[in-house]
Design an enzyme around this catalytic site. Sequence first.
Site, PDB file in Angstrom:
ATOM      1  N   ASN A 227      31.900  87.728 -29.840  1.00 44.46           N
ATOM      2  CA  ASN A 227      32.264  86.068 -30.476  1.00 44.46           C
ATOM      3  C   ASN A 227      30.966  85.092 -30.710  1.00 44.46           C
ATOM      4  O   ASN A 227      30.577  85.143 -29.250  1.00 44.46           O
ATOM      5  CB  ASN A 227      33.005  86.014 -28.937  1.00 44.46           C
ATOM      6  N   TRP A 228      30.396  84.611 -31.365  1.00 41.86           N
ATOM      7  CA  TRP A 228      29.469  83.372 -31.955  1.00 41.86           C
ATOM      8  C   TRP A 228      29.345  82.602 -30.912  1.00 41.86           C
ATOM      9  O   TRP A 228      28.455  81.919 -30.921  1.00 41.86           O
ATOM     10  CB  TRP A 228      28.433  84.103 -32.512  1.00 41.86           C
ATOM     11  N   LYS A 229      30.721  81.945 -30.923  1.00 40.56           N
ATOM     12  CA  LYS A 229      31.463  80.911 -30.352  1.00 40.56           C
ATOM     13  C   LYS A 229      30.346  79.775 -31.743  1.00 40.56           C
ATOM     14  O   LYS A 229      30.459  80.224 -32.133  1.00 40.56           O
ATOM     15  CB  LYS A 229      31.208  80.346 -28.808  1.00 40.56           C
TER      16      LYS A 229
ATOM     17  N   HIS B 230      41.267  81.891 -26.427  1.00 35.94           N
ATOM     18  CA  HIS B 230      40.506  82.452 -26.633  1.00 35.94           C
ATOM     19  C   HIS B 230      40.750  81.227 -25.096  1.00 35.94           C
ATOM     20  O   HIS B 230      41.342  79.688 -25.822  1.00 35.94           O
ATOM     21  CB  HIS B 230      39.560  82.374 -27.250  1.00 35.94           C
TER      22      HIS B 230
ATOM     23  N   GLU C  28      38.521  79.620 -23.996  1.00 43.10           N
ATOM     24  CA  GLU C  28      37.919  78.192 -24.546  1.00 43.10           C
ATOM     25  C   GLU C  28      38.796  76.712 -25.651  1.00 43.10           C
ATOM     26  O   GLU C  28      38.999  75.466 -25.620  1.00 43.10           O
ATOM     27  CB  GLU C  28      36.507  78.238 -25.131  1.00 43.10           C
TER      28      GLU C  28
ATOM     29  N   GLU D 269      40.350  88.531 -20.222  1.00 45.30           N
ATOM     30  CA  GLU D 269      38.820  87.433 -20.312  1.00 45.30           C
ATOM     31  C   GLU D 269      39.551  86.520 -18.874  1.00 45.30           C
ATOM     32  O   GLU D 269      39.782  85.431 -19.649  1.00 45.30           O
ATOM     33  CB  GLU D 269      38.244  86.568 -21.517  1.00 45.30           C
TER      34      GLU D 269
ATOM     35  N   GLY E 249      30.789  83.760 -19.461  1.00 42.80           N
ATOM     36  CA  GLY E 249      29.644  82.544 -19.202  1.00 42.80           C
ATOM     37  C   GLY E 249      29.152  82.430 -17.904  1.00 42.80           C
ATOM     38  O   GLY E 249      27.770  82.260 -17.757  1.00 42.80           O
TER      39      GLY E 249
ATOM     40  N   SER F 247      30.553  87.816 -19.258  1.00 43.52           N
ATOM     41  CA  SER F 247      29.929  88.321 -18.360  1.00 43.52           C
ATOM     42  C   SER F 247      29.658  89.529 -18.863  1.00 43.52           C
ATOM     43  O   SER F 247      28.912  90.278 -17.979  1.00 43.52           O
ATOM     44  CB  SER F 247      30.115  88.114 -16.865  1.00 43.52           C
TER      45      SER F 247
ATOM     46  N   GLY G 200      30.521  86.925 -25.576  1.00 49.78           N
ATOM     47  CA  GLY G 200      29.835  85.791 -26.341  1.00 49.78           C
ATOM     48  C   GLY G 200      28.739  86.114 -26.060  1.00 49.78           C
ATOM     49  O   GLY G 200      27.533  86.107 -26.848  1.00 49.78           O
ATOM     50  N   GLY G 201      28.119  85.705 -24.400  1.00 48.04           N
ATOM     51  CA  GLY G 201      26.506  85.426 -24.548  1.00 48.04           C
ATOM     52  C   GLY G 201      25.875  86.589 -25.412  1.00 48.04           C
ATOM     53  O   GLY G 201      24.832  86.737 -26.016  1.00 48.04           O
TER      54      GLY G 201
HETATM   55  C1  PEP Z   1      33.942  85.626 -24.831  1.00 49.74           C
HETATM   56  O1  PEP Z   1      33.660  83.995 -24.088  1.00 49.74           O
HETATM   57  O2  PEP Z   1      34.076  85.592 -25.404  1.00 49.74           O
HETATM   58  C2  PEP Z   1      32.738  85.771 -23.747  1.00 49.74           C
HETATM   59  C3  PEP Z   1      33.119  86.372 -22.801  1.00 49.74           C
HETATM   60  O3  PEP Z   1      31.682  84.870 -23.175  1.00 49.74           O
HETATM   61  P1  PEP Z   1      31.159  85.908 -21.994  1.00 49.74           P
HETATM   62  O4  PEP Z   1      30.528  87.099 -22.640  1.00 49.74           O
HETATM   63  O5  PEP Z   1      29.483  84.609 -22.774  1.00 49.74           O
HETATM   64  O6  PEP Z   1      31.502  85.382 -20.686  1.00 49.74           O
END
Ligand code: PEP
Length: 257
Positions: free
Chosen positions: A13-15, A100, A102, A172, A178, A218, A239-240
Site C-alpha cells: 500500500n503505497w499510500k 483502510h 486512514e 490491521e 506506521g 508495521s 505500508g512503509g
Molecule cells: C497500512 O497502512 O496498510 C500499513 C500496514 O502500514 P505500515 O506497514 O506502514 O504499518
Amino acid sequence: MAEGARRPLIMGNWKMNLGPADAAALAGALLDSLPAASAADVAVAPPFISIGPVGRRLAGSEAIILGAQNMHWEERGACTGEIAPPMLVEAGVRMVILGHSERRTLFGENDDMVGRKVAAACRHGLVPVLCVGELESERDAGSTLEVVGRQVRAGLQAGAPPSCDGLVLAYEPVWAIGTGRTPTLPEIQDVHSFIRNEVRNIAGKEIAAKVRILYGGSMNPGNSVEILALPDVDGGLVGGAALGSASFLAIVAAAAD
Ligand code: PEP
C-alpha cells in the site's frame, strides 16, 4: 503460513507516496527482481494518478497484480474527487483496498460506506481487500473482537460472498500502522481465526476456508517470517516497508518460503 489452497498474498500500500515517475520506477525494480514463478501473489496499490504509469510498466507480466487504495461505490456521477469502479477496471486494476483505517479515521468512512464499496467491487469483478482493525483504546478496553466482528459483518453486509471471487480481508490494528509496534503472535492468530469464523458464519465453511486474511501494521523483513507462519495469516498488507524494493521483496520471499 497459508494452508491448503490459500496462496499467500503480499500487497504493498503505497499510500500518498510516489508520483507517476517514481511509482513506475519502483514497479519496474520489483518486476526485475521477482522470481519468474513465485509461491506468493504480489500486488501493489499506487496512488490513483500513478496507476496508469505503473499499469503500463507491469503490462505483459502476471508477476504483479495492479491494485488501488480506494474507490467510490457508484458507477458515475457528481462526486468530485472520487474514482468509480469501472474506471479502475478500465485502468487494469484487479484489487482494491477498502475501508483502510486512514480512510475511516481521516476521511469519515463508516461501516455502511465500506459495505457498499465492497459490494460494488464484487459487482465489477474487482477483488476487495476489506480492512478491519481496532483502535488502541478499543484494544485496551477489551473490545477488539467486538469491533472487528462488527466491521467484518458490515463490510460483507451487502452480499459480497459468495458472489465475490477471491475476497481478501486484512486485519490491521490501527495502533500498529506506521508505529513499529505489533500485537503478539498469539494476539494476531486469535483475531485472524476469529475473522475466519465470522466469514464462516456469514458465507459458509467453503468460502471461509478459501478467503485470504492478511495481516497489516508495521510488517517488515524482521517480523514477517514469524507473522506469516501463523496458521490463519495468509499474507501481508504492507505500508512503509513496501516503499523500498529490498524490504518489500524480503517480505515477499518470507511469504513464498
Ligand atoms: C497500512 O497502512 O496498510 C500499513 C500496514 O502500514 P505500515 O506497514 O506502514 O504499518
